[in-house]
Design a protein around this motif. Structure first.
Motif, PDB file in Angstrom:
ATOM      1  N   TYR A  93       0.844  -1.196   0.000  1.00 59.36           N
ATOM      2  CA  TYR A  93       0.000   0.000   0.000  1.00 59.36           C
ATOM      3  C   TYR A  93       0.882   1.249   0.000  1.00 59.36           C
ATOM      4  O   TYR A  93       0.672   2.169  -0.788  1.00 59.36           O
ATOM      5  N   ILE A  94       1.857   1.280   0.895  1.00 59.68           N
ATOM      6  CA  ILE A  94       2.748   2.445   0.999  1.00 59.68           C
ATOM      7  C   ILE A  94       3.518   2.636  -0.302  1.00 59.68           C
ATOM      8  O   ILE A  94       3.631   3.761  -0.809  1.00 59.68           O
ATOM      9  N   GLU A  95       4.025   1.540  -0.861  1.00 64.84           N
ATOM     10  CA  GLU A  95       4.764   1.618  -2.120  1.00 64.84           C
ATOM     11  C   GLU A  95       3.882   2.204  -3.227  1.00 64.84           C
ATOM     12  O   GLU A  95       4.311   3.079  -3.981  1.00 64.84           O
ATOM     13  N   ARG A  96       2.648   1.745  -3.320  1.00 66.10           N
ATOM     14  CA  ARG A  96       1.728   2.249  -4.343  1.00 66.10           C
ATOM     15  C   ARG A  96       1.446   3.740  -4.142  1.00 66.10           C
ATOM     16  O   ARG A  96       1.443   4.533  -5.087  1.00 66.10           O
ATOM     17  N   LEU A  98       3.407   5.897  -2.664  1.00 62.93           N
ATOM     18  CA  LEU A  98       4.625   6.639  -3.013  1.00 62.93           C
ATOM     19  C   LEU A  98       4.724   6.829  -4.527  1.00 62.93           C
ATOM     20  O   LEU A  98       5.136   7.885  -5.002  1.00 62.93           O
ATOM     21  N   ASP A  99       4.323   5.813  -5.286  1.00 65.72           N
ATOM     22  CA  ASP A  99       4.290   5.939  -6.751  1.00 65.72           C
ATOM     23  C   ASP A  99       3.321   7.037  -7.168  1.00 65.72           C
ATOM     24  O   ASP A  99       3.616   7.822  -8.068  1.00 65.72           O
ATOM     25  N   ARG A 100       2.158   7.084  -6.529  1.00 64.52           N
ATOM     26  CA  ARG A 100       1.157   8.092  -6.863  1.00 64.52           C
ATOM     27  C   ARG A 100       1.640   9.499  -6.525  1.00 64.52           C
ATOM     28  O   ARG A 100       1.377  10.440  -7.244  1.00 64.52           O
ATOM     29  N   ILE A 101       2.320   9.624  -5.388  1.00 65.05           N
ATOM     30  CA  ILE A 101       2.783  10.938  -4.946  1.00 65.05           C
ATOM     31  C   ILE A 101       3.901  11.446  -5.847  1.00 65.05           C
ATOM     32  O   ILE A 101       3.966  12.617  -6.171  1.00 65.05           O
ATOM     33  N   GLY A 102       4.785  10.549  -6.257  1.00 67.39           N
ATOM     34  CA  GLY A 102       5.928  10.971  -7.065  1.00 67.39           C
ATOM     35  C   GLY A 102       6.995  11.605  -6.204  1.00 67.39           C
ATOM     36  O   GLY A 102       6.981  11.520  -4.985  1.00 67.39           O
ATOM     37  N   ARG A 103       7.897  12.299  -6.844  1.00 70.49           N
ATOM     38  CA  ARG A 103       9.043  12.889  -6.136  1.00 70.49           C
ATOM     39  C   ARG A 103       8.835  14.360  -5.801  1.00 70.49           C
ATOM     40  O   ARG A 103       9.762  15.032  -5.404  1.00 70.49           O
ATOM     41  N   ARG A 105       6.879  15.739  -3.493  1.00 67.90           N
ATOM     42  CA  ARG A 105       6.497  16.049  -2.126  1.00 67.90           C
ATOM     43  C   ARG A 105       7.463  15.452  -1.111  1.00 67.90           C
ATOM     44  O   ARG A 105       8.175  14.517  -1.396  1.00 67.90           O
ATOM     45  N   ASN A 106       7.410  16.017   0.063  1.00 69.96           N
ATOM     46  CA  ASN A 106       8.263  15.538   1.141  1.00 69.96           C
ATOM     47  C   ASN A 106       7.558  14.384   1.858  1.00 69.96           C
ATOM     48  O   ASN A 106       6.581  14.588   2.555  1.00 69.96           O
ATOM     49  N   VAL A 107       8.078  13.183   1.645  1.00 67.41           N
ATOM     50  CA  VAL A 107       7.460  11.980   2.199  1.00 67.41           C
ATOM     51  C   VAL A 107       8.475  11.206   3.019  1.00 67.41           C
ATOM     52  O   VAL A 107       9.612  11.008   2.603  1.00 67.41           O
ATOM     53  N   ARG A 108       8.014  10.767   4.192  1.00 66.33           N
ATOM     54  CA  ARG A 108       8.846   9.950   5.063  1.00 66.33           C
ATOM     55  C   ARG A 108       8.045   8.720   5.424  1.00 66.33           C
ATOM     56  O   ARG A 108       6.824   8.789   5.559  1.00 66.33           O
ATOM     57  N   VAL A 109       8.725   7.602   5.580  1.00 63.61           N
ATOM     58  CA  VAL A 109       8.051   6.360   5.958  1.00 63.61           C
ATOM     59  C   VAL A 109       8.737   5.792   7.196  1.00 63.61           C
ATOM     60  O   VAL A 109       9.953   5.673   7.234  1.00 63.61           O
ATOM     61  N   ALA A 110       7.914   5.451   8.182  1.00 62.81           N
ATOM     62  CA  ALA A 110       8.431   4.854   9.407  1.00 62.81           C
ATOM     63  C   ALA A 110       8.200   3.352   9.360  1.00 62.81           C
ATOM     64  O   ALA A 110       7.063   2.883   9.378  1.00 62.81           O
ATOM     65  N   SER A 111       9.314   2.619   9.247  1.00 62.72           N
ATOM     66  CA  SER A 111       9.280   1.157   9.234  1.00 62.72           C
ATOM     67  C   SER A 111      10.701   0.665   9.449  1.00 62.72           C
ATOM     68  O   SER A 111      11.647   1.282   8.979  1.00 62.72           O
ATOM     69  N   SER A 112      10.839  -0.440  10.131  1.00 62.90           N
ATOM     70  CA  SER A 112      12.162  -1.035  10.292  1.00 62.90           C
ATOM     71  C   SER A 112      12.371  -2.188   9.328  1.00 62.90           C
ATOM     72  O   SER A 112      13.354  -2.913   9.421  1.00 62.90           O
ATOM     73  N   ASP A 113      11.470  -2.357   8.405  1.00 58.35           N
ATOM     74  CA  ASP A 113      11.579  -3.392   7.377  1.00 58.35           C
ATOM     75  C   ASP A 113      12.585  -2.916   6.322  1.00 58.35           C
ATOM     76  O   ASP A 113      12.369  -1.900   5.661  1.00 58.35           O
ATOM     77  N   SER A 114      13.693  -3.642   6.153  1.00 58.85           N
ATOM     78  CA  SER A 114      14.765  -3.189   5.251  1.00 58.85           C
ATOM     79  C   SER A 114      14.313  -3.124   3.797  1.00 58.85           C
ATOM     80  O   SER A 114      14.748  -2.253   3.045  1.00 58.85           O
ATOM     81  N   THR A 115      13.417  -4.002   3.385  1.00 58.88           N
ATOM     82  CA  THR A 115      12.915  -3.963   2.009  1.00 58.88           C
ATOM     83  C   THR A 115      12.121  -2.685   1.778  1.00 58.88           C
ATOM     84  O   THR A 115      12.302  -2.002   0.775  1.00 58.88           O
ATOM     85  N   ARG A 123      12.430   5.719  -4.239  1.00 63.83           N
ATOM     86  CA  ARG A 123      11.326   6.544  -4.742  1.00 63.83           C
ATOM     87  C   ARG A 123      11.467   8.013  -4.340  1.00 63.83           C
ATOM     88  O   ARG A 123      10.564   8.803  -4.555  1.00 63.83           O
ATOM     89  N   GLY A 124      12.550   8.360  -3.671  1.00 65.23           N
ATOM     90  CA  GLY A 124      12.779   9.761  -3.323  1.00 65.23           C
ATOM     91  C   GLY A 124      12.281  10.155  -1.946  1.00 65.23           C
ATOM     92  O   GLY A 124      12.379  11.312  -1.563  1.00 65.23           O
ATOM     93  N   GLY A 125      11.742   9.210  -1.198  1.00 64.39           N
ATOM     94  CA  GLY A 125      11.300   9.514   0.156  1.00 64.39           C
ATOM     95  C   GLY A 125      12.434   9.310   1.143  1.00 64.39           C
ATOM     96  O   GLY A 125      13.550   8.945   0.762  1.00 64.39           O
ATOM     97  N   SER A 126      12.150   9.556   2.399  1.00 57.81           N
ATOM     98  CA  SER A 126      13.152   9.280   3.427  1.00 57.81           C
ATOM     99  C   SER A 126      12.559   8.279   4.408  1.00 57.81           C
ATOM    100  O   SER A 126      11.351   8.133   4.507  1.00 57.81           O
ATOM    101  N   ARG A 127      13.422   7.581   5.095  1.00 57.87           N
ATOM    102  CA  ARG A 127      12.958   6.538   5.989  1.00 57.87           C
ATOM    103  C   ARG A 127      13.311   6.880   7.427  1.00 57.87           C
ATOM    104  O   ARG A 127      14.261   7.601   7.714  1.00 57.87           O
TER     105      ARG A 127
END
Length: 175
Positions: A93-96, A98-103, A105-115, A123-127
């Motif tokens: 869901y998050i990956e999809r 991020l594709d919709r948002i594109g590069r 906007r300022n997007v950050r994702v909180a997850s400890s999943d390395s993939t 995709r240009g976001g930050s983790r």
């Protein structure tokens, strides 16, 4: 599930809910008693946190194994909560999204999943790891609590001065 609109100049923080629950010790312990309680506690924590951050919080729980789930998105006190549809993980869901948002906007994702972290960066976001987010939330709580104490102290001090003057005047009156 309906398509969300993203504003060009807004900051977004996507949070993989179950990943955070599994990494934050108090929530991990709570989930052993009740997954629902752990989810609700995380939601409440993030609602409070949302008042101190400039990011729009989108909390994603996967319903990957929930038979017949068509997914659900709702807002609660300033955060968006997403339950994915059947056979869709929070990561997908998050990956999809991020594709919709594109590069743009300022997007950050909180997850400890390395993939997920690799996908986010590509995709240009930050983790942000689960632990880093936990520290942010704790620090935010401390700042808010200190500010609340200061306001209370300042209010009490100003009231005390007025009350002291009234008491002094009353004491003088009694003499």
């Amino acid at each position: 599930m309906h398509n969300r609109r993203y504003e060009k100049n807004k900051n977004y923080l996507f949070i993989d809910g179950y990943n955070i629950i599994n990494f934050w010790e108090p929530l991990n312990k709570l989930k052993e008693i009740s997954f629902e309680e752990a989810r609700n506690e995380l939601i409440n924590i993030l609602i409070e946190f949302s008042h101190t951050t400039s990011e729009k919080i989108i909390l994603v729980f996967d319903a990957y194994l929930v038979k017949g789930s068509s997914g659900k998105i709702y807002s609660k006190d300033g955060i968006d909560i997403v339950f994915t549809k059947e056979n869709e993980s929070a990561d997908h869901y998050i990956e999809r999204e991020l594709d919709r948002i594109g590069r743009l906007r300022n997007v950050r994702v909180a997850s400890s999943d390395s993939t997920v972290q690799s996908i986010i960066l590509s995709r240009g976001g930050s983790r942000t790891s689960a632990r880093e987010l936990e520290i942010e939330v704790i620090n935010s709580k401390k700042v808010t609590e200190n500010f609340r104490r200061k306001l209370k102290r300042d209010k009490v001090n100003s009231l005390d001065k007025n009350n002291l003057k009234k008491l002094k005047d009353f004491k003088d009156y009694l003499r």
